[in-house]
Each structure stands twice: as C-alpha cells, then as structure tokens.
Design an enzyme around this catalytic site. Structure first.
Site, mmCIF file in Angstrom:
data_model
loop_
_atom_site.group_PDB
_atom_site.id
_atom_site.type_symbol
_atom_site.label_atom_id
_atom_site.label_comp_id
_atom_site.label_asym_id
_atom_site.label_seq_id
_atom_site.Cartn_x
_atom_site.Cartn_y
_atom_site.Cartn_z
ATOM 1 N N GLY A 1 0.845 -1.204 0.000
ATOM 2 C CA GLY A 1 0.000 0.000 0.000
ATOM 3 C C GLY A 1 0.868 1.238 0.000
ATOM 4 N N ARG B 1 1.229 -4.998 -5.659
ATOM 5 C CA ARG B 1 1.354 -6.225 -4.854
ATOM 6 C C ARG B 1 1.665 -7.328 -5.857
ATOM 7 N NH1 ARG B 1 -0.687 -4.435 0.212
ATOM 8 N NH2 ARG B 1 -2.265 -2.828 -0.053
ATOM 9 N N ASP C 1 4.793 -4.274 6.209
ATOM 10 C CA ASP C 1 5.309 -5.533 6.753
ATOM 11 C C ASP C 1 5.605 -6.571 5.660
ATOM 12 O OD1 ASP C 1 5.683 -7.190 9.253
ATOM 13 O OD2 ASP C 1 4.222 -8.401 8.163
ATOM 14 N N THR D 1 4.143 2.678 5.843
ATOM 15 C CA THR D 1 2.754 2.225 5.793
ATOM 16 C C THR D 1 1.938 3.093 6.728
ATOM 17 O OG1 THR D 1 1.220 0.435 6.395
ATOM 18 C CG2 THR D 1 3.363 0.368 7.448
ATOM 19 N N ASP E 1 -0.454 2.082 8.396
ATOM 20 C CA ASP E 1 -1.019 1.242 9.465
ATOM 21 C C ASP E 1 -0.263 1.297 10.794
ATOM 22 O OD1 ASP E 1 -2.770 0.452 7.495
ATOM 23 O OD2 ASP E 1 -1.754 -1.450 7.084
ATOM 24 N N ASP F 1 1.948 -0.737 11.876
ATOM 25 C CA ASP F 1 1.858 -2.088 12.436
ATOM 26 C C ASP F 1 3.216 -2.787 12.502
ATOM 27 O OD1 ASP F 1 2.208 -2.327 9.714
ATOM 28 O OD2 ASP F 1 0.560 -3.722 9.391
ATOM 29 N N ARG G 1 -5.809 -2.150 9.035
ATOM 30 C CA ARG G 1 -5.844 -3.628 9.035
ATOM 31 C C ARG G 1 -6.075 -4.136 10.451
ATOM 32 N NH1 ARG G 1 -2.112 -6.571 4.643
ATOM 33 N NH2 ARG G 1 -1.857 -4.900 3.143
HETATM 34 P P1 ATP Z 1 0.677 -2.303 3.542
HETATM 35 O O1 ATP Z 1 0.811 -2.760 4.965
HETATM 36 O O2 ATP Z 1 0.652 -0.828 3.433
HETATM 37 O O3 ATP Z 1 -0.445 -2.960 2.795
HETATM 38 P P2 ATP Z 1 2.659 -4.207 2.719
HETATM 39 O O4 ATP Z 1 4.054 -4.036 2.268
HETATM 40 O O5 ATP Z 1 2.470 -4.951 4.013
HETATM 41 O O6 ATP Z 1 1.999 -2.761 2.760
HETATM 42 P P3 ATP Z 1 1.730 -6.489 1.217
HETATM 43 O O7 ATP Z 1 0.695 -6.596 0.140
HETATM 44 O O8 ATP Z 1 1.577 -7.329 2.419
HETATM 45 O O9 ATP Z 1 1.804 -4.938 1.577
HETATM 46 O O10 ATP Z 1 3.171 -6.820 0.589
HETATM 47 C C1 ATP Z 1 3.617 -6.212 -0.604
HETATM 48 C C2 ATP Z 1 4.329 -7.247 -1.459
HETATM 49 O O11 ATP Z 1 5.462 -7.756 -0.729
HETATM 50 C C3 ATP Z 1 3.513 -8.485 -1.812
HETATM 51 O O12 ATP Z 1 2.694 -8.284 -2.937
HETATM 52 C C4 ATP Z 1 4.608 -9.513 -2.077
HETATM 53 O O13 ATP Z 1 5.146 -9.357 -3.370
HETATM 54 C C5 ATP Z 1 5.666 -9.141 -1.043
HETATM 55 N N1 ATP Z 1 5.481 -9.959 0.174
HETATM 56 C C6 ATP Z 1 4.444 -9.902 1.053
HETATM 57 N N2 ATP Z 1 4.575 -10.791 2.053
HETATM 58 C C7 ATP Z 1 5.726 -11.457 1.813
HETATM 59 C C8 ATP Z 1 6.433 -12.529 2.480
HETATM 60 N N3 ATP Z 1 5.964 -13.067 3.606
HETATM 61 N N4 ATP Z 1 7.582 -12.941 1.937
HETATM 62 C C9 ATP Z 1 8.065 -12.393 0.810
HETATM 63 N N5 ATP Z 1 7.461 -11.403 0.135
HETATM 64 C C10 ATP Z 1 6.309 -10.927 0.609
#
Ligand code: ATP
Length: 319
Positions: free
Chosen positions: A11, A72, A103, A125, A127, A129, A171
């Site tokens: 995000g 994503r 995260d 982020t 969030d 979190d 979230r």
């Molecule tokens: P936000 O919290 O703002 O949504 P985020 O970084 O947590 O941001 P995610 O959709 O969870 O958003 O992760 C972004 C991208 O990171 C995913 O589409 C994926 O490509 C990669 N990713 C997420 N989780 C993992 C994981 N456990 N291991 C490796 N890559 C990951």
C-alpha cells in the site's frame, strides 16, 4: 561505482516520495548510481527499471503517493518469480537494494537479503503495524486526515444531535483509530487490540446525551468488524440517530506532514550511510525520536505492542 536499486511496494504511504528523494540525493552525493524500480516487486521481476538523477526527484517532497508507483506481486512469493527478480538485479548490475513498504514488503526485503542481496528496509505504511519501530512513515499523515474528518463530522453531528461511527484503516492494527480518536476527542474508540462491548459504547452515548452532549463520535478500526452493524446496534439500543462514514482511501493520499517528510528524509539518508559503511540486512525504524537500524530477520520477529496507557487516557478524557 556501486549501483543501488530503490522500490516502493504494498500500500502506498504519504512520505514515500520524500524518502525516495532522500535516497536519490544522498546516494548521488556519495557517489552511487541509483536505479528506480517501478511498481515494486512486480516491476523488479519485469525489469521495469531506469537510472535516476538529481532532477528525477525534483518537486516531489510535498506529494503523497509514490513516484515509483506501487504494486502487490504474488509472483514474487513463488520460487520462479523470486529467481527472476534475482536475475534482473544481476542483469541491471544492481549491487544493493533499498526497499520501502509495509510488513509484507519488508518480509520480501528479508528474503532478498537472505538470498545474498545487500538490502535495507524502510517502513512505509499508514497502518503503523511495525513492532520494532515506534512509527512508520505515513502514519501521522493518515492520522491528520482522520482528525480533520472527525472535526468536520463532529460539526454536523452536533447540529443534528446524532451519533457517528467513523471507520478508519489500519488492518489488524488499531493505532490510526487510537491516535486519531484521542486527537479528535472521540467518545469511543473501538480497536482490535481491546475487547469491545457494545453496551459500554451505548452507555457512554446515553451518559453524554444526558449531560447535554449533542454529538457522539465512535472511531472504529476496520479490523474490528462492520461499521454499519455497529451503528445499527447503537441506534437500536439508544434510540440516537446514528450514521456511518467509511473514510477509506482518502487516508492513504494527501501531502505528507512535516513529521513524515522529516522521518522519510532521515531514514533515506541513513539507508545510504549504512550502505557506505558496508552494512546491509538492516531494517530502519525510529525509537524515542532517534533513527535506529536492526538486523532485518530479528526486527520482523518483534511483535507490535499496543499502547494501553494511551487507550485508557482517551477513555478518561472522553467521559
Ligand atoms: P501495507 O501494509 O501498506 O499494505 P505491505 O508491504 O504490508 O503494505 P503487502 O501486500 O503485504 O503490503 O506486501 C507487498 C508485497 O510484498 C507483496 O505483494 C509480495 O510481493 C511481497 N510480500 C508480502 N509478504 C511477503 C512474504 N511473507 N515474503 C516475501 N514477500 C512478501
């Protein structure tokens, strides 16, 4: 000359742009070549990469969103997608990577580091979190947006003597609701971290009404449940006309606040310093107003602690 890649993923968060600016400017100042990777891990797999210069990041310090765009990518989580990403880094001669996101994004950065890519993670982020850092880039801008909305809704709520349930993002983390609820003077804050009792919310509304309060603001974190059901329960149990506002994506946009711009600038600059010092596999954060960096594998294992004192304070102040 060493080459650093930057990407923003997950995000988007207000403050990603000032962080990109800081990385590019500090990187070039220190003699690095900087490559911008568009659309997160998805763009990394596709090789959507270009060289950035000082002007690439002109006029973005005040803008929300991310100039590198975000995405994503489920493919990145597969073995073949991950291998493609490693291969692209090799093809473009990228020696190290700075990754900005939440995260999930930082878990991706950890995997890259464990596969041998010198990587630094920056928490961006709304969030908030992230267990190892007091705050993430973007959080306080989102809180400002919510506080502004609460103030506006409070005006109309007062005029009509209504209750308003305001659903906010985060979230499974209640920090946006907690911080904005306290700053906005909400009568009730409903968050995933504290068990919620609809009768107590209703009691507070009735008590407020009996002492002449004309409004009743309930801030509800999205991780708790359905705002419309909560509003219906309140209306049924109290007979106070209760409306719902789901703030949604306005919380992700807008100009980053000074705090987020400063945090982003400091973390971006620190990421470059770490690479200059030959350090990688670090996750940047902020603790007691100081920029910190932790080993990324350990950092991501640290659980987020909920600020119960702040929650209790908000309850006392909104009686
Ligand atoms: P936000 O919290 O703002 O949504 P985020 O970084 O947590 O941001 P995610 O959709 O969870 O958003 O992760 C972004 C991208 O990171 C995913 O589409 C994926 O490509 C990669 N990713 C997420 N989780 C993992 C994981 N456990 N291991 C490796 N890559 C990951």
């Amino acid at each position: 000359m060493k080459t650093i890649g930057i990407l923003t993923s997950g995000g988007d968060a207000p403050g990603m742009n000032p962080a990109i600016r800081a990385i590019v400017r500090a990187g070039i100042f220190n003699g690095f070549r900087i490559m911008g990777i568009r659309q997160g891990y998805s763009g990394l797999i596709d090789g959507d990469i270009y060289e950035m210069n000082l002007s690439s990041v002109a006029d973005i310090i005040h803008r929300g969103g991310t100039m590198l765009r975000s995405a994503r990518s489920d493919e990145f989580k597969t073995e073949s997608g991950f291998k493609k990403a490693l291969n692209v880094l090799d093809v473009f001669g990228i020696d190290s990577l700075i990754v900005l996101g939440g995260d999930g994004t930082l878990r991706g950065a950890k995997d890259l580091y464990n596969a041998g890519v010198p990587t630094i993670g920056i928490p961006c982020t709304i969030d908030n979190d992230c267990g190892y850092s007091d705050y993430t880039i973007g959080f306080f801008t989102a809180v400002e947006t919510v506080v502004d909305a609460i103030s506006k809704i409070r005006d109309t709520s007062t005029s009509h003597g209504r209750a308003n349930v305001i659903e906010v993002m985060g979230r499974r983390c209640g920090d946006i609701a907690l911080y904005a609820g306290l700053a906005g003077g909400a009568e009730s804050i409903i968050i995933p971290e504290v068990e919620f009792d609809i009768d107590e919310v209703c009691k507070r509304a009735i008590q407020g009404k009996n002492r002449g309060k004309l409004h009743h603001i309930i801030v509800l974190a999205e991780g708790v449940g359905n705002a419309y059901e909560v509003a219906k329960d309140i209306q049924d149990k109290t007979s106070i006309d209760t409306r719902v506002t789901v703030l949604g994506y306005i919380q992700r946009g807008g100009n980053p606040t000074s705090y987020d711009r400063i945090l982003a600038s400091k973390m971006g600059n620190r990421a470059i310093e770490l690479l200059l010092e030959g350090k990688s596999g670090r996750a940047l954060g902020v603790k007691c107003n100081e920029i910190i960096d932790l080993e990324i594998n350990e950092a991501l294992d640290i659980e987020k602690k909920f600020n119960l004192d702040m929650y209790n304070t908000s309850k006392i102040l909104s009686i």
